[in-house]
Structures are given as structure tokens and as C-alpha cells.
Design a protein around this motif. Structure first.
Motif, PDB file in Angstrom:
ATOM      1  N   ARG A  98       0.829  -1.125   0.169  1.00  0.00           N
ATOM      2  CA  ARG A  98      -0.457   0.220  -0.569  1.00  0.00           C
ATOM      3  C   ARG A  98       0.772   1.386  -0.142  1.00  0.00           C
ATOM      4  NH1 ARG A  98      -3.996  -3.381   2.518  1.00  0.00           N
ATOM      5  NH2 ARG A  98      -5.074  -3.914   1.272  1.00  0.00           N
ATOM      6  N   ASP A  99       1.558   0.731   0.038  1.00  0.00           N
ATOM      7  CA  ASP A  99       2.404   2.338   0.675  1.00  0.00           C
ATOM      8  C   ASP A  99       3.069   3.175  -0.947  1.00  0.00           C
ATOM      9  OD1 ASP A  99       2.829   2.693   3.036  1.00  0.00           O
ATOM     10  OD2 ASP A  99       4.741   2.394   3.871  1.00  0.00           O
ATOM     11  N   THR A 100       3.578   4.245  -1.286  1.00  0.00           N
ATOM     12  CA  THR A 100       4.061   4.480  -1.954  1.00  0.00           C
ATOM     13  C   THR A 100       5.710   5.212  -2.519  1.00  0.00           C
ATOM     14  OG1 THR A 100       3.225   6.252  -1.897  1.00  0.00           O
ATOM     15  CG2 THR A 100       1.500   5.652  -3.393  1.00  0.00           C
ATOM     16  N   ASP A 101       5.460   4.973  -1.479  1.00  0.00           N
ATOM     17  CA  ASP A 101       7.383   6.140  -1.340  1.00  0.00           C
ATOM     18  C   ASP A 101       8.466   4.637  -0.145  1.00  0.00           C
ATOM     19  OD1 ASP A 101       6.798   8.528  -3.023  1.00  0.00           O
ATOM     20  OD2 ASP A 101       5.661   8.431  -1.097  1.00  0.00           O
ATOM     21  N   TRP A 137       9.237   6.023  -6.009  1.00  0.00           N
ATOM     22  CA  TRP A 137       7.782   5.752  -5.962  1.00  0.00           C
ATOM     23  C   TRP A 137       8.005   4.131  -6.251  1.00  0.00           C
ATOM     24  CZ3 TRP A 137       5.039   9.260 -10.222  1.00  0.00           C
ATOM     25  CH2 TRP A 137       4.176  10.191  -9.041  1.00  0.00           C
ATOM     26  N   VAL A 140       6.135   0.129  -6.428  1.00  0.00           N
ATOM     27  CA  VAL A 140       5.501  -0.949  -6.761  1.00  0.00           C
ATOM     28  C   VAL A 140       5.454  -2.371  -5.908  1.00  0.00           C
ATOM     29  CG1 VAL A 140       5.245  -1.249  -9.115  1.00  0.00           C
ATOM     30  CG2 VAL A 140       3.228  -1.538  -7.880  1.00  0.00           C
ATOM     31  N   LYS A 189      -0.728   3.015 -10.582  1.00  0.00           N
ATOM     32  CA  LYS A 189      -0.451   3.104  -8.984  1.00  0.00           C
ATOM     33  C   LYS A 189      -0.812   4.739  -9.486  1.00  0.00           C
ATOM     34  CE  LYS A 189       1.596   1.645  -5.476  1.00  0.00           C
ATOM     35  NZ  LYS A 189       2.559   1.179  -3.666  1.00  0.00           N
ATOM     36  N   PHE A 190       0.982   5.194 -10.331  1.00  0.00           N
ATOM     37  CA  PHE A 190       0.907   6.646  -9.954  1.00  0.00           C
ATOM     38  C   PHE A 190       0.898   7.357 -11.571  1.00  0.00           C
ATOM     39  CE2 PHE A 190       4.002   3.942  -8.093  1.00  0.00           C
ATOM     40  CZ  PHE A 190       3.830   4.687  -7.434  1.00  0.00           C
TER      41      PHE A 190
END
Length: 151
Positions: free
Chosen positions: A23-26, A44, A46, A108-109
Motif C-alpha cells: 500500500r505505501d507509495t514511497d 515511488w 510498486v 499506481k501512479f
């Protein structure tokens, strides 16, 4: 200073670490040049269940530093709830990236660096993952060792 929460079980820490990976992006990525100059950058990412995929400019010190031996450290979270990942890495051209991986990153981004010649992907394969919140979780913080989740 507040008292720390009770220590989580190893199973709970693994679930929490996987939740962050999904779930985190960074993530913070740490590398060093051949002469030892450190670089620390947020990127970022995935997670596909086995690797972390990131994108950066090919001239970014992080991408340049990976070329010699492919080792780097990544960190998710903050100092009182950290997931530290040691991994081998490879620089992957967008044209060489599997379609599913590129599509997952783009979805995702809402941004797709494939086809941009100034950009490359960094694919990290973890061989060690540690997670802890406070001093009471220092013991048993190793969740993955030698590229395997203990049974």
C-alpha cells in the motif's frame, strides 16, 4: 515520553510489513558510489509480491550507483515503525520491462516512464527484511533472511 505499545508477534510484523509493501507509495533508497559517496533519495515503488519496482532518471546517482554490484537498502515508514529492506537490484530499460510490471507502475501512479529515454526502472529483489517499532521489538525483527520468509 509515552510507553511503547506491546511488541507484535513475528506473524503480525510480517503482515504489517507486507501491508506497507502493498500500500505505501514511497521508499527511501540508499546507495553509495564507487568512491563511497552516499546517496539517499525517496522513490515511488510498486510491489509485485517478490520485487519492488521504481523509476528514476538514468543519471540519478541512485541508478548510477547500482551498476557496479546492484546492492542497495530501502526503508519504508518512519523511525518508530520501520521496514528495512536489503536487496539486490538491477537497472531495467523500459523497453525490457515486462508489460505487467510497467502497467502496474503506471496504474499506481498515473504516470508511465516507459518510452522516455531519460528514465530507467530499478528492480529490487529483497534478500533481508527487518521490521520493528520500538526497542521492545528489536528481538525477532528479522522477517526475511537469505531471500526466504521463515516458515
Amino acid at each position: 515520553m509515552a510507553r511503547p505499545e506491546p511488541a507484535r508477534s513475528r506473524e503480525q510484523r510480517e503482515q504489517d510489513a507486507l501491508h506497507r509493501l502493498e500500500r505505501d507509495t514511497d521508499a527511501w533508497v540508499s546507495t553509495a558510489s564507487a568512491d563511497g559517496t552516499p546517496a539517499l533519495v525517496p522513490l515511488w515503488f510498486v510491489w509485485d509480491g517478490e520485487t519492488l519496482l521504481m523509476a528514476t532518471r538514468r543519471t540519478n546517482p541512485t541508478a548510477v550507483n547500482l551498476a557496479p554490484d546492484g546492492r542497495a537498502h530501502r526503508t519504508l515508514g518512519h523511525p518508530r515503525d520501520v521496514v528495512m529492506i536489503e536487496a539486490t537490484a538491477e537497472v531495467v530499460e523500459g523497453t525490457d520491462l515486462p508489460t505487467a510490471s510497467g502497467n502496474a507502475f503506471a496504474a499506481k501512479f498515473s504516470w508511465d516512464p516507459r518510452g522516455r529515454s531519460a528514465w530507467v526502472y530499478l528492480r529490487f529483489t529483497p534478500y533481508a527484511i527487518r521490521a520493528w517499532r520500538e526497542f521492545n521489538e528489536q528481538s525477532g525483527r528479522d522477517l526475511m533472511a537469505d531471500s526466504h520468509w521463515p516458515a
